[in-house]
Design an enzyme around this catalytic site. Structure first.
Site: not given
Ligand code: SAH
Length: 475
Positions: A276, A389, A254
């Protein structure tokens, strides 16, 4: 009576006797028979016989048994785990049984089943494999007949083969997936080449055959490891993760996984960036699942590197499901999750005696709906909350928590790039948290920790989260 038909009155067990003492009292034929039986195990044998037959003395020498030629006393039972009363004299045996019971040592009186705590089976010994045959006294002859039949059935090489199997158990559990693959390996192991070679005494060849079998099984199918790469600092990687990286054919990683960790992989491993990072093209989760399955089916050893811990907001659940559906072997290697790295940077106890005893890992995104999620209630009841997040929803998180009753004075710690050299630490209260959303200077990943326990953090290296508010307060 009828209800008990088909049930045993004795329960067969295998008792540990290694380095423990078994006492046999008696000097004749029966005592010798029991001594021979017990000598098939690694127990320490203590023989007590006032007038031992010469064979018993010879036995004691040969098997290095403790040999006591005194009149029996109850102290002779000291430290025993099993006792055999084999004097041939009913009164004497009865006394030994009573003494053993007082000491809570299971006792067997030869040929007196009514007063025995345990019965001795006929034994087929292929150590470590053993077959014990009991008839509950119905017929010692019957037991011997069965013993002879089973003895003929089982190869003498079974013992060494079973010992070799024990030596392979760990490797098999590590390398072969549970279920049909593992079962096939063991069937081939016990019935195929390794067994045949062991049978004719070719021990090292048998070992090579077992080795080949294992390779054959592992080569056919790939293996995927979902590996936690930790929060960013490469020395927070686990040793297991490092070992798997060095064996990998393919490494899928990632965006948050640091270059240095990816570089730790085998030199000629294929490296695939799957996502991502904001703005860059990244693979969809379905594409990643399909890639993992395809590499696995091609027999590759795959390391799927995820930042932090793979099971914390890492969509590992979907990847594991895809691998299970495809029948591909996988394992999960934990990593240091961002919340722990952030807490360490702040020297912040996530649980604190008398203050908070629970913690929540959450993401701000589930606050968008109308209903208050469970974790908000937990926050109000004092849990430490780690928000993943959470930057773009900082105002939402703060607003909703305050609206549902959490004090706006509750402490908040924010870390950008936890564990990395470029980390930045901020502190404030829930009232300051919305400011996080507007700070364009934060470009790295951000972890927010909220709760009363945060007040106990070390703020020496952190700056206020909302500068203006603090300035106003100072004025
Ligand atoms: N599986 C990861 C989390 C992935 S979700 C883990 O266990 O840590 C991605 C979020 O993790 C980021 O938005 C950020 O909130 C957090 N994060 C990951 N690395 C971080 C770091 N070094 N510092 C601060 N937060 C981090």
């Amino acid at each position: 009576m009828a209800a008990d038909a088909g049930k045993l009155n004795t329960f067969p067990v295998f008792m540990r006797v290694e380095d423990r003492t078994v006492v046999i009292v008696g000097g004749g034929e029966e005592a010798l028979a029991k001594a021979r039986l017990v000598a098939q195990c690694t127990a320490r044998i203590r023989l007590v016989a006032e007038q031992p037959a010469s064979e018993l003395a010879a036995f004691a020498r040969r098997f290095d048994a403790e040999f006591i030629t005194e009149p029996y006393r109850d102290a002779h039972l000291d430290g025993a785990v099993l006792v055999f009363a084999a004097t041939g004299d009913e009164a004497a045996d009865g006394r030994i049984v009573a003494d053993a019971r007082l000491r809570k040592i299971p006792v067997n009186a030869v040929d007196r089943p009514q007063i025995c705590d345990f019965l001795t089976p006929a034994i087929v010994n292929r150590a470590p494999v053993a077959v014990a045959i009991g008839t509950e006294g119905a017929g010692p002859v019957l037991a011997q007949m069965i013993r002879a039949r089973i003895d003929r059935m089982l190869s003498p090489a079974l013992g060494p083969l079973a010992r070799m199997a024990a030596a392979y158990r760990d490797a098999v559990e590590r390398l072969l997936p549970r279920g049909s693959v593992r079962r096939r390996f063991w069937r081939d192991f016990f019935e195929g080449e390794p067994a045949r070679l062991m049978e004719i005494g070719h021990i090292s060849e048998a070992q090579e055959a077992a080795e080949r079998l294992l390779h054959q099984e592992t080569a056919q199918r790939g293996h995927v490891a979902l590996v936690g790469a930790g929060p960013g600092a490469e020395d927070l990687l686990t040793l297991r993760a490092q070992r798997l990286l060095m064996l990998a054919d393919v490494i899928l990683f990632d965006a948050l996984v640091p270059e240095a960790v990816v570089e730790m992989g085998r030199r000629d491993a294929e490296r695939v960036a799957v996502g991502k990072r904001k703005g860059c093209h990244s693979k969809s989760q379905a594409e990643i699942n399909a890639m993992l399955v395809a590499y696995g089916e091609a027999g590759k050893r795959v390391v799927r590197l995820k930042s932090g811990d793979p099971l914390v907001f890492g969509r590992a659940g979907e990847e594991m499901q895809a691998l299970r559906d495809a029948g591909i072997d996988y394992e999960v290697v934990p990593g240091v999750t961002a919340a722990f790295a952030a807490a360490a940077d702040f020297e912040l106890p996530l649980t604190l005696r008398g203050v908070t005893s629970s913690m929540v890992f959450t993401t701000g995104h589930d606050l968008k709906g109308n209903t208050l999620p469970d974790w908000a209630r937990l926050a109000i009841s004092g849990a430490t909350v780690a928000v993943y997040m959470g930057r773009s929803v900082a105002a939402e998180v703060a607003g909703r928590l305050i609206a549902s009753g959490l004090s706006s004075d509750t402490s908040v710690a924010v870390v950008e790039n936890a564990s990395l050299s470029g980390r930045r630490l901020y502190h404030g209260t829930l009232a300051d948290l919305p400011a996080l959303q507007d700070r364009a200077d934060l470009t790295g990943p951000v972890m927010t920790i909220i709760g009363d326990a945060v007040a106990g953090a070390n703020f020496d290296r952190s700056t206020p989260l909302a500068a203006r508010r603090t300035a106003a307060m100072a004025a």
